[in-house]
Design a protein around this motif. Sequence first.
Motif, PDB file in Angstrom:
ATOM      1  N   TYR A  73       0.808  -1.187  -0.164  1.00 39.16           N
ATOM      2  CA  TYR A  73       0.022   0.103   0.112  1.00 39.16           C
ATOM      3  C   TYR A  73       0.772   1.064   0.053  1.00 39.16           C
ATOM      4  N   ALA A  74       1.683   1.196   0.745  1.00 43.31           N
ATOM      5  CA  ALA A  74       2.933   2.574   0.795  1.00 43.31           C
ATOM      6  C   ALA A  74       3.568   2.678  -0.647  1.00 43.31           C
ATOM      7  N   ARG A 121       0.641   4.160  -2.943  1.00 42.57           N
ATOM      8  CA  ARG A 121       0.474   5.401  -2.428  1.00 42.57           C
ATOM      9  C   ARG A 121       1.418   6.358  -2.943  1.00 42.57           C
ATOM     10  N   ARG A 122       2.729   5.982  -2.770  1.00 42.31           N
ATOM     11  CA  ARG A 122       3.781   7.041  -3.433  1.00 42.31           C
ATOM     12  C   ARG A 122       3.724   7.233  -4.782  1.00 42.31           C
ATOM     13  N   PRO A 133      -4.911   8.465   3.121  1.00 41.31           N
ATOM     14  CA  PRO A 133      -4.052   7.691   4.782  1.00 41.31           C
ATOM     15  C   PRO A 133      -2.776   7.438   4.360  1.00 41.31           C
ATOM     16  N   GLU A 134      -1.990   7.522   5.399  1.00 44.67           N
ATOM     17  CA  GLU A 134      -0.725   7.007   5.352  1.00 44.67           C
ATOM     18  C   GLU A 134      -0.442   5.710   5.137  1.00 44.67           C
ATOM     19  N   ARG A 135      -1.482   4.844   6.060  1.00 45.41           N
ATOM     20  CA  ARG A 135      -1.410   3.461   6.000  1.00 45.41           C
ATOM     21  C   ARG A 135      -2.947   3.018   6.346  1.00 45.41           C
ATOM     22  N   GLY A 193      -9.386   4.696   6.488  1.00 46.76           N
ATOM     23  CA  GLY A 193      -7.992   5.203   7.263  1.00 46.76           C
ATOM     24  C   GLY A 193      -7.265   4.322   7.892  1.00 46.76           C
ATOM     25  N   PRO A 194      -6.227   4.754   8.708  1.00 48.27           N
ATOM     26  CA  PRO A 194      -5.384   3.630   9.399  1.00 48.27           C
ATOM     27  C   PRO A 194      -6.268   2.814  10.569  1.00 48.27           C
TER      28      PRO A 194
END
Length: 63
Positions: free
Chosen positions: A11-12, A15-16, A31-33, A58-59
């Motif tokens: 996911y990270a 997302r990037r 969301p970040e994670r 979200g997380p």
Amino acid sequence: MAQHIDPMREYADARRVVLQLDVRRPPRPLPERVCLTTDDLYDPDFGPDDLIARIAEGPGTAV
């Protein structure tokens, strides 16, 4: 093989890539994670709508 898959890392990475896309309008916040497990990804009933809903939540805490 499944033990080598890290949904949070995948996911990270995704997302990037998405945040680096050159689009005409700003993307919705991501969301970040997110809370995803390999079981989620292998579950045939866990479809695109479920994935989008999970990202929107979200997380969370992995189950």
